[in-house]
Design a protein around this motif. Structure first.
Motif, PDB file in Angstrom:
ATOM      1  N   LYS A  43       0.817  -1.218   0.000  1.00 30.13           N
ATOM      2  CA  LYS A  43       0.000   0.000   0.000  1.00 30.13           C
ATOM      3  C   LYS A  43       0.851   1.269   0.000  1.00 30.13           C
ATOM      4  CE  LYS A  43      -1.339   1.298   4.679  1.00 30.13           C
ATOM      5  NZ  LYS A  43      -2.485   1.360   5.579  1.00 30.13           N
ATOM      6  N   HIS A  44       2.143   1.111   0.303  1.00 30.55           N
ATOM      7  CA  HIS A  44       3.097   2.224   0.222  1.00 30.55           C
ATOM      8  C   HIS A  44       3.965   2.091  -1.030  1.00 30.55           C
ATOM      9  CE1 HIS A  44       1.982   3.556   4.204  1.00 30.55           C
ATOM     10  NE2 HIS A  44       2.265   2.370   4.708  1.00 30.55           N
ATOM     11  N   ASP A  45       3.469   1.342  -2.004  1.00 30.02           N
ATOM     12  CA  ASP A  45       4.137   1.102  -3.284  1.00 30.02           C
ATOM     13  C   ASP A  45       5.341   0.176  -3.190  1.00 30.02           C
ATOM     14  OD1 ASP A  45       2.269   2.635  -4.701  1.00 30.02           O
ATOM     15  OD2 ASP A  45       3.399   4.483  -4.327  1.00 30.02           O
ATOM     16  N   GLY A  46       5.393  -0.640  -2.135  1.00 30.48           N
ATOM     17  CA  GLY A  46       6.428  -1.662  -2.045  1.00 30.48           C
ATOM     18  C   GLY A  46       6.153  -2.764  -3.048  1.00 30.48           C
ATOM     19  N   VAL A  47       7.205  -3.269  -3.656  1.00 31.61           N
ATOM     20  CA  VAL A  47       7.058  -4.270  -4.710  1.00 31.61           C
ATOM     21  C   VAL A  47       7.359  -5.673  -4.180  1.00 31.61           C
ATOM     22  CG1 VAL A  47       7.516  -2.659  -6.591  1.00 31.61           C
ATOM     23  CG2 VAL A  47       9.420  -3.834  -5.487  1.00 31.61           C
ATOM     24  N   THR A  48       6.835  -6.652  -4.882  1.00 33.46           N
ATOM     25  CA  THR A  48       7.057  -8.050  -4.518  1.00 33.46           C
ATOM     26  C   THR A  48       8.290  -8.545  -5.265  1.00 33.46           C
ATOM     27  OG1 THR A  48       4.687  -8.333  -4.173  1.00 33.46           O
ATOM     28  CG2 THR A  48       5.986 -10.341  -4.419  1.00 33.46           C
ATOM     29  N   GLU A  49       9.449  -8.242  -4.676  1.00 34.32           N
ATOM     30  CA  GLU A  49      10.727  -8.694  -5.210  1.00 34.32           C
ATOM     31  C   GLU A  49      11.654  -8.971  -4.033  1.00 34.32           C
ATOM     32  OE1 GLU A  49      12.881  -4.411  -6.115  1.00 34.32           O
ATOM     33  OE2 GLU A  49      11.823  -5.402  -7.750  1.00 34.32           O
ATOM     34  N   ALA A  50      12.711  -9.712  -4.289  1.00 36.80           N
ATOM     35  CA  ALA A  50      13.596 -10.186  -3.217  1.00 36.80           C
ATOM     36  C   ALA A  50      14.094  -9.064  -2.316  1.00 36.80           C
ATOM     37  CB  ALA A  50      14.784 -10.946  -3.811  1.00 36.80           C
ATOM     38  N   GLU A  51      14.424  -7.924  -2.862  1.00 33.37           N
ATOM     39  CA  GLU A  51      14.985  -6.843  -2.060  1.00 33.37           C
ATOM     40  C   GLU A  51      13.966  -6.138  -1.173  1.00 33.37           C
ATOM     41  OE1 GLU A  51      18.253  -6.301  -1.491  1.00 33.37           O
ATOM     42  OE2 GLU A  51      18.317  -8.158  -2.635  1.00 33.37           O
ATOM     43  N   ASN A  52      12.689  -6.447  -1.337  1.00 36.97           N
ATOM     44  CA  ASN A  52      11.657  -5.866  -0.480  1.00 36.97           C
ATOM     45  C   ASN A  52      10.935  -6.927   0.343  1.00 36.97           C
ATOM     46  OD1 ASN A  52      10.131  -3.607   0.514  1.00 36.97           O
ATOM     47  ND2 ASN A  52       8.425  -4.315  -0.734  1.00 36.97           N
ATOM     48  N   LEU A  53      11.444  -8.138   0.345  1.00 37.11           N
ATOM     49  CA  LEU A  53      10.806  -9.206   1.115  1.00 37.11           C
ATOM     50  C   LEU A  53      11.730  -9.679   2.226  1.00 37.11           C
ATOM     51  CD1 LEU A  53       9.249 -11.355  -1.746  1.00 37.11           C
ATOM     52  CD2 LEU A  53       8.041  -9.836  -0.159  1.00 37.11           C
ATOM     53  N   ALA A  54      11.107 -10.006   3.351  1.00 38.19           N
ATOM     54  CA  ALA A  54      11.833 -10.588   4.484  1.00 38.19           C
ATOM     55  C   ALA A  54      11.051 -11.794   4.962  1.00 38.19           C
ATOM     56  CB  ALA A  54      11.968  -9.570   5.607  1.00 38.19           C
ATOM     57  N   LEU A  55      11.760 -12.793   5.455  1.00 41.31           N
ATOM     58  CA  LEU A  55      11.101 -13.920   6.102  1.00 41.31           C
ATOM     59  C   LEU A  55      10.729 -13.473   7.503  1.00 41.31           C
ATOM     60  CD1 LEU A  55      10.293 -16.899   5.722  1.00 41.31           C
ATOM     61  CD2 LEU A  55      12.451 -17.506   6.858  1.00 41.31           C
ATOM     62  N   SER A  56       9.462 -13.624   7.836  1.00 39.17           N
ATOM     63  CA  SER A  56       8.965 -13.119   9.112  1.00 39.17           C
ATOM     64  C   SER A  56       8.130 -14.165   9.819  1.00 39.17           C
ATOM     65  CB  SER A  56       8.113 -11.868   8.864  1.00 39.17           C
ATOM     66  OG  SER A  56       7.626 -11.339  10.071  1.00 39.17           O
ATOM     67  N   CYS A  57       8.338 -14.279  11.126  1.00 36.42           N
ATOM     68  CA  CYS A  57       7.461 -15.144  11.914  1.00 36.42           C
ATOM     69  C   CYS A  57       6.079 -14.488  11.962  1.00 36.42           C
ATOM     70  CB  CYS A  57       8.028 -15.373  13.308  1.00 36.42           C
ATOM     71  SG  CYS A  57       7.979 -13.937  14.400  1.00 36.42           S
ATOM     72  N   PRO A  58       5.043 -15.260  12.218  1.00 32.30           N
ATOM     73  CA  PRO A  58       3.698 -14.681  12.251  1.00 32.30           C
ATOM     74  C   PRO A  58       3.547 -13.546  13.266  1.00 32.30           C
ATOM     75  CG  PRO A  58       3.560 -17.065  12.130  1.00 32.30           C
ATOM     76  CD  PRO A  58       5.010 -16.730  12.344  1.00 32.30           C
ATOM     77  N   CYS A  59       4.210 -13.663  14.424  1.00 30.94           N
ATOM     78  CA  CYS A  59       4.105 -12.591  15.437  1.00 30.94           C
ATOM     79  C   CYS A  59       4.645 -11.268  14.900  1.00 30.94           C
ATOM     80  CB  CYS A  59       4.864 -12.967  16.712  1.00 30.94           C
ATOM     81  SG  CYS A  59       4.094 -14.240  17.695  1.00 30.94           S
ATOM     82  N   CYS A  60       5.876 -11.289  14.409  1.00 33.74           N
ATOM     83  CA  CYS A  60       6.471 -10.048  13.910  1.00 33.74           C
ATOM     84  C   CYS A  60       5.668  -9.473  12.748  1.00 33.74           C
ATOM     85  CB  CYS A  60       7.920 -10.283  13.494  1.00 33.74           C
ATOM     86  SG  CYS A  60       9.060 -10.462  14.883  1.00 33.74           S
ATOM     87  N   ASN A  61       5.219 -10.334  11.850  1.00 32.39           N
ATOM     88  CA  ASN A  61       4.476  -9.853  10.691  1.00 32.39           C
ATOM     89  C   ASN A  61       3.152  -9.210  11.105  1.00 32.39           C
ATOM     90  OD1 ASN A  61       4.286  -9.365   7.940  1.00 32.39           O
ATOM     91  ND2 ASN A  61       3.307 -11.325   7.518  1.00 32.39           N
ATOM     92  N   ARG A  62       2.465  -9.799  12.060  1.00 32.62           N
ATOM     93  CA  ARG A  62       1.185  -9.234  12.506  1.00 32.62           C
ATOM     94  C   ARG A  62       1.378  -7.901  13.225  1.00 32.62           C
ATOM     95  NH1 ARG A  62       0.487 -12.868   9.794  1.00 32.62           N
ATOM     96  NH2 ARG A  62      -1.127 -14.408   9.710  1.00 32.62           N
ATOM     97  N   PHE A  63       2.392  -7.842  14.083  1.00 33.19           N
ATOM     98  CA  PHE A  63       2.615  -6.600  14.829  1.00 33.19           C
ATOM     99  C   PHE A  63       3.086  -5.477  13.904  1.00 33.19           C
ATOM    100  CE2 PHE A  63       3.411  -9.418  18.691  1.00 33.19           C
ATOM    101  CZ  PHE A  63       2.178  -9.145  19.263  1.00 33.19           C
ATOM    102  N   LYS A  64       3.904  -5.800  12.892  1.00 28.50           N
ATOM    103  CA  LYS A  64       4.405  -4.767  11.986  1.00 28.50           C
ATOM    104  C   LYS A  64       3.315  -4.278  11.044  1.00 28.50           C
ATOM    105  CE  LYS A  64       7.902  -3.789   8.486  1.00 28.50           C
ATOM    106  NZ  LYS A  64       7.067  -3.622   7.301  1.00 28.50           N
ATOM    107  N   GLY A  65       2.536  -5.203  10.525  1.00 27.71           N
ATOM    108  CA  GLY A  65       1.489  -4.800   9.584  1.00 27.71           C
ATOM    109  C   GLY A  65       2.077  -4.028   8.420  1.00 27.71           C
ATOM    110  N   THR A  66       1.452  -2.922   8.069  1.00 33.99           N
ATOM    111  CA  THR A  66       1.932  -2.098   6.956  1.00 33.99           C
ATOM    112  C   THR A  66       2.742  -0.900   7.440  1.00 33.99           C
ATOM    113  OG1 THR A  66      -0.100  -0.798   6.901  1.00 33.99           O
ATOM    114  CG2 THR A  66      -0.024  -2.759   5.497  1.00 33.99           C
ATOM    115  N   ASP A  67       3.025  -0.847   8.750  1.00 37.26           N
ATOM    116  CA  ASP A  67       3.791   0.282   9.295  1.00 37.26           C
ATOM    117  C   ASP A  67       5.203   0.314   8.724  1.00 37.26           C
ATOM    118  OD1 ASP A  67       1.582   0.810  10.873  1.00 37.26           O
ATOM    119  OD2 ASP A  67       2.466  -0.009  12.705  1.00 37.26           O
ATOM    120  N   LEU A  68       5.763   1.500   8.656  1.00 39.05           N
ATOM    121  CA  LEU A  68       7.131   1.699   8.186  1.00 39.05           C
ATOM    122  C   LEU A  68       8.067   2.119   9.309  1.00 39.05           C
ATOM    123  CD1 LEU A  68       6.330   3.671   4.910  1.00 39.05           C
ATOM    124  CD2 LEU A  68       6.857   1.237   5.138  1.00 39.05           C
ATOM    125  N   GLY A  69       7.496   2.588  10.416  1.00 37.04           N
ATOM    126  CA  GLY A  69       8.283   3.061  11.540  1.00 37.04           C
ATOM    127  C   GLY A  69       7.364   3.506  12.658  1.00 37.04           C
TER     128      GLY A  69
END
Length: 133
Positions: A43-69
């Motif tokens: 939603k912030h124009d991030g692309v689905t490519e290796a340099e914008n992807l991280a492996l994340s556990c479900p906890c970290c991914n849920r807490f981070k959501g779409t936030d950038l900081g």
């Protein structure tokens, strides 16, 4: 959320050493599948490519959501999260027993918002450490 092809998933997973790139929890110790996390959300124009992807556990991914900081609790300044593609984990965090101690403003906001040090997460880490993982 965009589809992430299997080949790209493998690249991200292998690069991460099969651990969450935020809290370092090992995928092999999780009951739940780890996720492809967009460092900069789509939603912030991030692309689905290796340099914008991280492996994340479900906890970290849920807490981070779409936030950038978030707001650094020490300085009151808006601060971006730790970026596993651009920054080294050990420069921003250190492990003391089961506690992840932030070292930098980016580390502080990431640890706070992703809730690294909830009691149950600390206890999980301590158990893994005691088992040699």
């Amino acid at each position: 959320m965009s589809y992430v092809p299997a080949t790209l998933r493998r690249v991200v997973t292998q690069r991460a050493g099969e651990q969450c790139e935020y809290c370092r929890f090992p995928q092999t110790a999780s009951l739940f599948a780890f996720e492809m996390e967009h460092i900069i959300a789509e939603k912030h124009d991030g692309v689905t490519e290796a340099e914008n992807l991280a492996l994340s556990c479900p906890c970290c991914n849920r807490f981070k959501g779409t936030d950038l900081g978030s707001i650094d609790p020490e300085t009151g300044q808006l601060t971006p999260f730790f970026n596993p593609r651009l920054q080294e984990w050990s420069e921003h965090f250190r492990l003391e027993g089961g506690v992840i101690v932030p070292r930098t403003p980016e580390g502080r906001v990431t640890a706070k918002i992703l809730q690294f040090n909830l009691l149950e997460r600390i206890l999980e880490r301590e158990q893994l450490i005691s088992m040699g993982q």
